[in-house]
Design a protein around this motif. Structure first.
Motif, short mmCIF file in Angstrom:
data_model
loop_
_atom_site.label_atom_id
_atom_site.label_comp_id
_atom_site.label_asym_id
_atom_site.label_seq_id
_atom_site.Cartn_x
_atom_site.Cartn_y
_atom_site.Cartn_z
N LEU A 166 -50.42 1.68 15.50
CA LEU A 166 -50.71 2.69 14.34
C LEU A 166 -52.01 1.93 12.86
O LEU A 166 -50.53 1.85 13.02
N ASN A 167 -53.46 2.02 12.53
CA ASN A 167 -53.02 1.64 11.32
C ASN A 167 -52.56 3.43 10.76
O ASN A 167 -52.81 4.30 11.24
N VAL A 168 -52.22 3.32 9.38
CA VAL A 168 -51.66 4.43 9.00
C VAL A 168 -52.19 4.49 7.33
O VAL A 168 -52.08 3.87 6.24
N LYS A 169 -53.00 5.64 6.69
CA LYS A 169 -52.95 5.17 5.59
C LYS A 169 -53.47 7.11 4.61
O LYS A 169 -53.65 7.67 5.57
N PHE A 170 -52.61 6.38 3.92
CA PHE A 170 -52.47 8.32 3.42
C PHE A 170 -53.59 8.14 2.62
O PHE A 170 -54.20 7.01 1.58
N VAL A 171 -54.34 9.12 3.06
CA VAL A 171 -55.74 9.70 1.65
C VAL A 171 -55.34 10.96 0.40
O VAL A 171 -54.24 12.40 1.47
#
Length: 278
Positions: A60-65
């Motif tokens: 999965l793509n993981v991005k911290f926002v």
């Protein structure tokens, strides 16, 4: 297929109005809030590092926002690295980034009400003769003199830009006021409305997933703020998972409509929910 047993797992949570069609959509991207969700100050919320790794290993793509405005993106990446997370600058999307983009788009000269550590993200901007007020979380600047300067600029026609309007956040010593009350004070005093760029704005979430070329319904947001993290993401068409850590207060899941897709005890449990339901 995503969330095969969705109805049972969410215990009847109603999210059909804003969420993906769970029986036909596969999750591709997970957006992760930072403070209060995976760490508090310099401490990992137990199990969070391993949980991020499990998401990555699942493909999965993981991005911290984050709405954090007290630190630059570099400071945030350094903090995550020091805690033990493996994070690259490209994996962190901040409301500071969104704010700079708006300032440049509007072509304004901002009076910056920001923490000293955040100013690096605004280097190169013309700040002479300000015709805008840009406000984030800046405890040292929330005094009468600075607030009054902002007040007078707005009365003279300056645009009020709020990086976000969070009511409060979690620190090691307890809950603390966010920038929201101070933004609201300026709105009230000047009879104007701020342009808000961070969570829960729909544009913030859509900008965060732009590089992945996926649809909102293929995304899940995990956070500790029912309104800004969860409802904001759900309004943008994503799934929203609330965690009972950080700023979470008992019953927060019942303060929004629709209710969160799922409410988990912590980030690790939220990841369990996503992976076990794939």
């Amino acid at each position: 297929m995503l969330f095969k047993h969705f109805i049972n797992l969410t215990r009847g949570v109603n999210c059909r109005r804003y969420l993906c069609t769970m029986a036909t959509t596969t999750v591709k991207t997970v957006l992760v809030d930072l403070s209060g969700t995976v760490h508090v100050d310099t401490d990992e919320i137990p199990g969070s590092i391993d949980a991020v790794t499990r998401l990555v290993h699942a493909g999965l793509n993981v991005k911290f926002v984050t709405n954090t405005t007290k630190e630059s993106k570099k400071c945030l990446v350094d903090r995550l690295t020091n805690i033990g997370f493996s994070a690259q600058p490209s994996q962190v999307f901040t409301s500071l980034t969104a704010a700079r983009q708006l300032v440049e788009k509007l072509g304004v000269r901002p009076f910056l009400m920001l923490d000293q550590r955040a100013l690096v993200d605004f280097e190169g901007l013309d700040q002479s003769n300000p015709d805008a007020v840009l406000i984030g979380l800046a405890p040292d600047n929330f005094n009468y003199e600075t607030m009054n300067k902002a007040f007078r600029l707005i009365l003279d026609g300056a645009t009020l830009i709020a990086i976000h309007k969070a009511r409060y956040y979690k620190r090691k010593d307890g809950l603390a006021l966010g920038p929201g009350p101070f933004v609201t004070a300026l709105e009230y005093a000047t009879d104007t409305k701020a342009k808000v760029v961070g969570k829960p704005e729909k544009s913030f979430f859509l900008s965060a997933i732009e590089e992945f070329e996926c649809r909102p319904e293929e995304c899940v947001m995990i956070g500790d703020d029912a309104r800004d993290d969860v409802l904001g993401a759900m309004t943008a068409g994503m799934c929203g998972v609330l965690v009972k850590t950080g700023k979470y207060r008992e019953g927060d899941e019942n303060k929004i409509e629709p209710k969160p897709t799922y409410t988990a005890d912590n980030f690790s449990a939220a990841v369990d929910y996503i992976l076990q339901s794939l």
